[in-house]
Design an enzyme around this catalytic site. Structure first.
Site, PDB file in Angstrom:
ATOM      1  N   ARG A 285       0.838  -1.195   0.000  1.00 41.84           N
ATOM      2  CA  ARG A 285       0.000   0.000   0.000  1.00 41.84           C
ATOM      3  C   ARG A 285       0.877   1.251   0.000  1.00 41.84           C
ATOM      4  O   ARG A 285       1.707   1.439   0.896  1.00 41.84           O
ATOM      5  CB  ARG A 285      -0.883  -0.009   1.241  1.00 41.84           C
ATOM      6  CG  ARG A 285      -1.692   1.259   1.496  1.00 41.84           C
ATOM      7  CD  ARG A 285      -2.840   1.417   0.544  1.00 41.84           C
ATOM      8  NE  ARG A 285      -3.768   2.443   1.011  1.00 41.84           N
ATOM      9  CZ  ARG A 285      -4.864   2.805   0.362  1.00 41.84           C
ATOM     10  NH1 ARG A 285      -5.177   2.203  -0.776  1.00 41.84           N
ATOM     11  NH2 ARG A 285      -5.650   3.751   0.847  1.00 41.84           N
ATOM     12  N   GLU A 380     -12.918 -21.458  28.252  1.00 41.84           N
ATOM     13  CA  GLU A 380     -11.854 -22.215  28.943  1.00 41.84           C
ATOM     14  C   GLU A 380     -11.168 -21.368  30.015  1.00 41.84           C
ATOM     15  O   GLU A 380      -9.967 -21.504  30.268  1.00 41.84           O
ATOM     16  CB  GLU A 380     -10.804 -22.747  27.970  1.00 41.84           C
ATOM     17  CG  GLU A 380     -11.335 -23.296  26.670  1.00 41.84           C
ATOM     18  CD  GLU A 380     -12.230 -24.501  26.817  1.00 41.84           C
ATOM     19  OE1 GLU A 380     -12.567 -24.853  27.961  1.00 41.84           O
ATOM     20  OE2 GLU A 380     -12.622 -25.072  25.793  1.00 41.84           O
TER      21      GLU A 380
END
Length: 401
Positions: A285, A380
């Site tokens: 870019r 978790e």
């Protein structure tokens, strides 16, 4: 001003990865470990990357991948016997990293199937249960889920209300579970319930009369996955449904630690993929007549990402070597899960800023990884839970209550 013709080629991913491995961590892996990693990486490139944006957009979990993941040896990867691969902890970790570089939802499937459902049966089940279920689950022919979390008992499973009572030779199961991965597409669920003899585990077929499964949707995270709520309306189970070796919360907690270990590695995959997307974009870019990778603030962002990825990789590898040596402690897994998920999320968010407005499009991965990691950070064990586990280890004082 730096010369733009000396910039790295954004299309040469192998060279970018070599440059990003500043500490030479790849050299710490064995040939077998690199072989597993490379096979899983190729699978992700071929079978997941071309489709993941669409799956995420449509909130679709590709259950058809299960047999292919089984053929690749990723289901119950660390388990021995019964058709399971019996791979090392480090090999499993590397596989988890590559899967989550594709998407957290795919790695979550492998974790729920292998670490939670299969792991519980392998560790706590009867010989008959192991023979009946594990070979087919390892091949991806049968999908399993894991029912622990409840609507009112998430971080505190000791408060679960699901109860199994004896009725003659049978068990009768009543209650609810929530945020149960894979349940709506599974053939069985390993369900944890209170009994008069403490917490016990049960293998519950998905077609059991009285079991009602509701998909939780719409979601803004883990969209290429599926989570459900389960209602047990006096589900009758034979005595043979109970896992005979599991008694108390030690049963589900042992499975959770296995899943948490996989997350330590998996989160790095989401972070690495976000970083690589940002790096390649920055090299290609151009603004103000040069690649944005040549600006100091962009380089600072990229450097900060690599520093955390390299530290996280060393942490994961250290835990994996300890696990293979049989000396890994739960508190060490908590440290790894807390750090690596937190840093991976920060990397994904920062990577999105390098992509600017284009970063909110699904053709670029960082914003998808950031959304997914919000779930990975929560399941978790939340940050808070793992912080208090570590706090108790450091001070000797439990602060949960």
């Amino acid at each position: 001003m730096a010369r733009s013709d000396s910039a790295r080629d954004p299309g040469d991913l192998d060279a970018l990865r070599a440059a990003s491995d500043v500490l030479g961590i790849d050299a710490l892996l064995s040939d077998d470990e690199r072989g597993v990693r490379n096979r899983v990486r190729a699978f992700v490139d071929e079978r997941i990357r071309p489709h993941i944006a669409d799956w995420f957009d449509r909130a679709h979990f590709p259950a058809e991948l299960a047999p292919a993941l089984g053929e690749l040896g990723l289901l119950g990867m660390e388990l021995e016997g019964y058709g399971c691969p019996g791979r090392s902890a480090v090999q499993y970790g590397l596989a988890a990293l590559e899967l989550e570089a594709g998407d957290s939802g795919i790695r979550t499937f492998v974790s729920v199937q292998g670490s939670l459902a299969m792991g519980s049966i392998h560790r706590w089940g009867s010989e008959q249960q192991k023979q009946e279920w594990l070979p087919r689950m390892a091949r991806g022919e049968v999908i399993g889920s894991f029912g622990l979390t409840e609507p009112t008992a998430g971080s505190d499973p000791s408060r679960m209300r699901t109860f199994a009572r004896r009725d003659g030779e049978d068990w009768v199961l009543a209650g609810s579970k929530r945020w149960i991965g894979l349940a709506s597409i599974a053939q069985l669920c390993v369900v944890w319930a209170q009994t008069e003899d403490g917490v016990r585990g049960f293998i519950v077929p998905a077609d059991s009369p009285g079991l009602h499964i509701t998909v939780l949707e719409p979601k803004l995270s883990l969209r290429a996955s599926v989570q459900s709520e389960l209602h047990f309306d006096d589900v009758r189970l034979p005595a043979s449904a109970m896992l005979p070796g599991a008694r108390g919360l030690r049963g589900p907690f042992s499975a959770l630690n296995e899943a948490r270990y996989g997350i330590v590695w998996g989160a790095l995959g989401a972070g690495r993929d976000s970083y690589e997307a940002a790096l390649r974009y920055a090299l290609g870019r151009e603004q103000f007549d040069r690649p944005i990778a040549g600006f100091q603030l962009t380089q600072q962002k990229l450097v900060d990402m690599v520093v955390e990825l390299q530290k996280g990789a060393l942490l994961a590898l250290h835990l994996g070597r300890a696990k293979d040596a049989g000396i890994l402690q739960p508190v060490q897994i908590s440290l790894g899960k807390l750090n690596n998920v937190r840093e991976a999320l920060a990397i994904a968010r920062e990577a999105r800023t390098i992509l600017g407005g284009n970063g909110v499009l699904l053709e670029h991965s960082p914003i998808r990884h950031a959304a997914n990691l919000e779930s990975v950070r929560t399941y978790e064990g939340t940050d808070e839970v793992h912080t208090l586990i570590l706090g108790e280890h450091l001070t000797g004082i439990g602060a949960f209550r």
